[in-house]
Scaffold this active site. Structure first.
Site, mmCIF file in Angstrom:
data_model
loop_
_atom_site.group_PDB
_atom_site.id
_atom_site.type_symbol
_atom_site.label_atom_id
_atom_site.label_comp_id
_atom_site.label_asym_id
_atom_site.label_seq_id
_atom_site.Cartn_x
_atom_site.Cartn_y
_atom_site.Cartn_z
ATOM 1 C CB SER A 72 -0.953 0.011 1.204
ATOM 2 O OG SER A 72 -2.021 -0.886 0.999
ATOM 3 C CE LYS A 75 -4.567 1.829 -0.494
ATOM 4 N NZ LYS A 75 -3.983 0.487 -0.438
ATOM 5 C CB SER A 130 -4.407 1.118 3.875
ATOM 6 O OG SER A 130 -3.494 0.927 2.820
#
Length: 412
Positions: A72, A75, A130
């Site tokens: 993640s 991101k 997340s």
């Protein structure tokens, strides 16, 4: 300090490594001066890097360009690409299709279909929880998953993040999706130049919109908390993003500020998930203690697009400025239908009005003077102390300025 013949890390050859030749080597790179603290000896991350966010100097690194699954932490690139496009107050009604292809086992914030969400709530879902569901909604708002992936890859290129291959916008494990400690640090540095990005990644808790209460029909809400375990615990920590999947292991990029100095740290794939926070903390402690006591071993390269101006907020109207400074064609934030008048148009209208009022005043004064001298006579309405022709010329010029300004204001 390593010998010149140290082996290179997969991803980039040492000779042509972005940020400097030493960052392409696979062993620990550090150049201590007299009195420099010793690097932590318990580091297990397969790749890590610590740098000064202000100068871009890399203070120490290990396998900086090693390509690994980012989880993640990718991101951050998603936010750097998409966040400036939409005003944070814009509302969007989520459809079932936007949530249809979220990967199995994904981290979710709890977005519900057929309900409206403000953009700022979706971003909190991205940064705090997340939430891959929030990422998918924002990606669909941006034109779809594939378009967003393509834009993220293009953004990585402008940042010179050449170790990164984007397959999914949320960092979910996909074949071929990789990044590096060096690239993730570039994403964090670029993102923190946007005040909204900085605000979201530093938020510890927030209220998130829920579903509809079956009894009252009113919208509910629930609390979400940032999954970054250092936020609020490590002195001066700003953010930025953590990640974990079974394939990627633990990844973390953080930023901390002390005494006017901001450091960036990235740790990828340590021995255990919890070690990622310990090792990031140890590297930050070392970095603050090493100020002025080490020579840089490399450099964080600059965005090849225009540099972001200081103070970008992304709030109502700054999205367009962010797009321009990023050197990409990005749609403006959602705004009202009335574009308003440009400053040049207002100037022209004001000048025309002043000239008209001045001419009218001179005419009135001339008439009063003439009536005083001869009550039966009236002066030529076009005459002034400057002469009738000059007066009429000024009046025509004033009217022309106003006529010219108004259509131009509509265009601008």
């Amino acid at each position: 300090m390593l010998a010149a013949g140290a082996p290179t890390a997969p991803g980039q050859d040492a000779a042509g490594a972005i940020g400097g030749e030493r960052l392409g080597r696979s062993d620990v790179q550090v150049a201590p001066l007299a009195g420099a603290p010793t690097l932590p000896t318990t580091l297990t991350g397969r790749s890590w890097l610590i740098a000064d966010a202000g100068t871009g100097e890399v203070l120490a690194a290990h396998n900086a360009h090693l390509q690994l699954p980012p989880a993640s932490t990718l991101k951050m690139l998603f936010a750097d690409t998409v966040l400036p496009k939409f005003d944070r107050t814009t509302e969007h009604k989520v459809t079932t299709a936007e949530l249809a292809n979220v990967g199995a086992g994904s981290s979710l914030v709890g977005v519900k279909e057929d309900l409206p969400y403000r953009v700022e709530d979706l971003w909190r879902g991205v940064f705090l929880s997340s939430g891959n569901d929030a990422v998918h909604v924002l990606a669909h708002m941006n034109g779809g998953l594939q378009q967003t992936v393509a834009e993220m890859q293009a953004r990585a290129q402008t940042l010179q993040a050449r170790d990164t291959k984007v397959v999914s916008p949320d960092g979910y494990d996909m074949d071929g999706q990789v990044s590096s400690a060096y690239d993730l640090t570039l994403f964090a540095r670029a993102g923190l130049r946007n005040a909204d990005f900085r605000s979201y990644c530093s938020t510890r808790t927030a209220h998130f919109p829920g579903g509809l209460d079956k009894l009252t029909g009113q919208r509910t809400s629930f609390d979400i908390a940032n999954t970054d375990r250092l936020l609020g615990k490590y002195q001066g920590l700003i953010g930025v993003k953590n990640g974990y999947t079974t394939n990627a292991g633990a990844t973390f990029t953080g930023a901390a500020q002390r005494g006017g100095r901001t450091l960036l740290v990235t740790v990828m794939h340590p021995d255990t998930q919890t070690r990622v926070y310990d090792e990031a903390s140890e590297l930050l402690d070392w970095g603050f203690a090493a100020a002025g006591k080490v020579q840089p071993v490399g450099q964080l390269v600059e965005d090849t697009a225009a540099v972001h101006p200081a103070g970008i907020t992304g709030r109502g109207g700054t999205a367009a400025a962010t797009a321009a400074t990023a050197g990409q064609a990005r749609p403006q934030a959602v705004r009202g239908n009335d574009p308003g008048l440009a400053p040049a148009a207002w100037t022209a209208i004001a000048l025309g009005a002043v000239l008209a009022l001045w001419a009218a005043g001179r005419t009135a004064a001339r008439r009063r003077a003439a009536l005083t001298a001869d009550p039966g006579a009236l002066p030529d309405p076009g005459a002034t102390a400057l002469g009738g022709h000059r007066h009429r010329g000024l009046a025509r010029r004033a009217r022309a300025l106003v006529r010219h300004a108004l259509p131009r204001a509509r265009r601008e």
